[in-house]
Design an enzyme around this catalytic site. Structure first.
Site, short mmCIF file in Angstrom:
data_model
loop_
_atom_site.label_atom_id
_atom_site.label_comp_id
_atom_site.label_asym_id
_atom_site.label_seq_id
_atom_site.Cartn_x
_atom_site.Cartn_y
_atom_site.Cartn_z
CG HIS A 193 -4.71 0.24 3.45
ND1 HIS A 193 -3.87 -0.59 2.74
CD2 HIS A 193 -5.62 0.70 2.55
CE1 HIS A 193 -4.25 -0.61 1.48
NE2 HIS A 193 -5.30 0.16 1.34
CG ASN A 234 -6.71 0.55 -2.09
OD1 ASN A 234 -6.72 -0.30 -1.22
ND2 ASN A 234 -7.67 0.59 -3.03
CB CYS A 294 -0.99 -0.02 1.17
SG CYS A 294 -0.24 0.05 2.81
#
Length: 523
Positions: free
Chosen positions: A485, A497, A435
């Protein structure tokens, strides 16, 4: 089939020893008649084609009427073996073209009566029942003493003709053909299966299909009982293999915050992030819930993650005392406010908190003296130095931000180039990403350097509310023990993402996302 038989001799004695080769029990000759074949003669005399050819020094199966053949009946060397596949089909003849008589469960002991030229074994199982199985799925041989007399089983007459044997031999050369028809699973060293088990912990090499075979449940049932949207499973995952356990197998939101590996399990496969420095390598695992859009049923719906606020928190209070593990995002979520408002109420310039701090969580943000006589450069409306503007201490000139129109367009365009690329732990691009590796790479293409981890990226950004968020801002999520995240906000509640399903769009308020949303950061 009529044949003329003339007895020539009988052996005077037979020496039988354990593990010795088969010995001759009797000998005779037959005279070949029209229509006879080696296979037919072997069947009528309790022997095999190979034994006939060897005894008569034949190099082919061709015989002619009037030819005399020596026939030797053999005392078979019986061997006790056990089924090494999970299930093994027993057939009426030596080959997959013959009908299935029954199936034997893995571990069932059988007695091998004879071995055919194509590798199949004639076996005795149960209470004297006979049939044929592929010898490659029998193991753990225990040799017994040879029987004193030959046994010719009635079922032998159901064997296929020689032409069919040749066809079977060709099929046996292709393992896949046999595997699909006669052995459900061919692991010869598979451990015993606990048929009473209701759950299974995934190990390396496990697949949904293998588990369905192992526990006798369909793939569809396993996916339904475990709220799986795909057949992907991961090591350590707890899988319900019986319907009765379906309600208890949703992974719990369990956080392990000890360094160097912090791993949290919520409702979905693992998303991990790696941090590399010039002197040390720190591994940080980030676990997310199933990344799905709002139109998709997500496994996260079945999870029962521990709620962020403690049960004793009075959400009507106007102040809050910071406790261990608290973050501004968690406190804001508890009291239904935003991080930026809490910071404004308390005059905070960073997100750092100390245990014991008392924070205002409700109230009106104090008005700021915005007289620009001492700061005329903040006037963006006209050229009059005496005019007032609102909140001059906050510079909202988007030309100084990575989120201005031109920079945001470039960042989003770069992010879109990588849609569909694979996720990998520690992936820095350009072929695979995790991420924060994805956000770092995308911003770097626009000349902007970001820290490597999501937590560090959160700390380095200027926090903005959702109403203030613009395309190109970063959006952050916390699963219970800190920022875990990050994605790139593209507007309208959507982000791009890198997660366990690869680089993709996700709804930040969708299932598995909204409850963990912390806020937005501007670079």
């Amino acid at each position: 089939m009529n044949m003329k038989k003339a007895t020539i001799a009988a052996t005077a004695g037979i020496a039988v020893t354990a593990f010795a080769a088969p010995t001759i029990a009797s000998a005779s000759t037959v005279v070949v008649e029209a229509g006879d074949t080696l296979w037919g003669i072997a069947q009528d005399n309790g022997t095999t084609v190979d034994a006939l050819k060897k005894a008569n020094k034949l190099t082919t199966d061709k015989i002619v009427p009037g030819q005399k053949l020596q026939v030797t009946e053999v005392a078979s060397e019986k061997t006790e073996k056990s089924v090494s596949a999970t299930w093994l089909n027993v057939r009426s003849g030596a080959g997959v073209d013959n009908s299935i008589v029954t199936s034997l469960k893995g571990g069932t002991k059988v007695t091998v009566e004879s071995t055919e030229a194509n590798g199949w074994n004639k076996i005795t199982y149960g209470e004297g029942k006979t049939g044929y199985v592929n010898g490659k799925y029998l193991g753990n041989a225990v040799t017994s003493a040879p029987s004193a007399t030959p046994e010719v089983k009635q079922e032998e007459t159901t064997q296929a003709a020689p032409a069919q044997q040749t066809k079977t031999e060709v099929k046996q050369a292709t393992p896949a053909a046999t595997t699909e028809k006669d052995a459900v699973e061919t692991k010869t060293t598979a451990p015993a299966v606990d048929t009473n088990a209701t759950t299974h912990t995934v190990k390396s090499g496990d697949t949904i299909w293998a588990l369905s075979v192992k526990y006798g449940a369909s793939v569809q049932d396993l996916m339904s009982w475990n709220n799986l949207s795909s057949s992907s499973i991961y090591v350590g995952q707890n899988i319900a293999v019986k319907q009765s356990a379906a309600k208890n197998t949703a992974p719990k939101a369990e956080a392990k915050t000890e360094a160097p590996a912090a791993e949290k399990q919520t409702a979905a496969p693992v998303v991990k992030e790696s941090t590399n420095t010039s002197t040390t390598t720190t591994v940080k695992k980030e676990t997310t819930t199933e990344k799905q859009t709002s139109t998709t049923k997500a496994p996260a719906q079945a999870a029962k993650p521990a709620p962020a606020p403690a049960p004793t928190v009075n959400t009507n209070a106007s102040s809050y005392t910071v406790k261990s593990g608290d973050t501004l995002g968690k406190i804001a979520s508890t009291f239904g406010t935003t991080v930026s408002k809490i910071k404004a109420l308390n005059g905070l310039t960073s997100d750092n908190l100390q245990v014991g701090d008392v924070l205002k969580v409700k109230g009106t943000v104090p008005a700021t003296n915005t007289n620009t006589a001492t700061a005329p450069t903040t006037n963006t409306n006209n050229n009059t130095s005496s005019s007032n503007t609102s909140t001059p201490s906050k510079n909202n000139n988007t030309n100084q931000s990575s989120s201005n129109s031109s920079s945001a367009s470039a960042i989003i365009a770069e992010a879109q180039k990588h849609l569909g690329k694979a996720y990998s732990w520690g992936g820095n691009g350009p072929t695979t990403f995790d991420c924060s590796g994805f956000t770092s790479y995308v911003f770097a293409q626009s000349g902007i350097t970001l820290p490597r981890t999501s937590g560090a990226q959160y700390a380095s950004t200027t926090k903005v509310s959702e109403s203030e968020a613009q395309p190109g801002d970063l959006v952050f999520f916390d699963y219970g023990s800190g920022i875990a995240h990050v994605g790139i906000y593209v507007g309208n509640g959507q982000m791009i993402n890198a997660q366990d399903n690869g680089v993709k769009y996700d709804n930040i308020h969708g299932s598995g996302w909204g409850q963990y949303l912390v806020g937005f950061g501007r670079v």
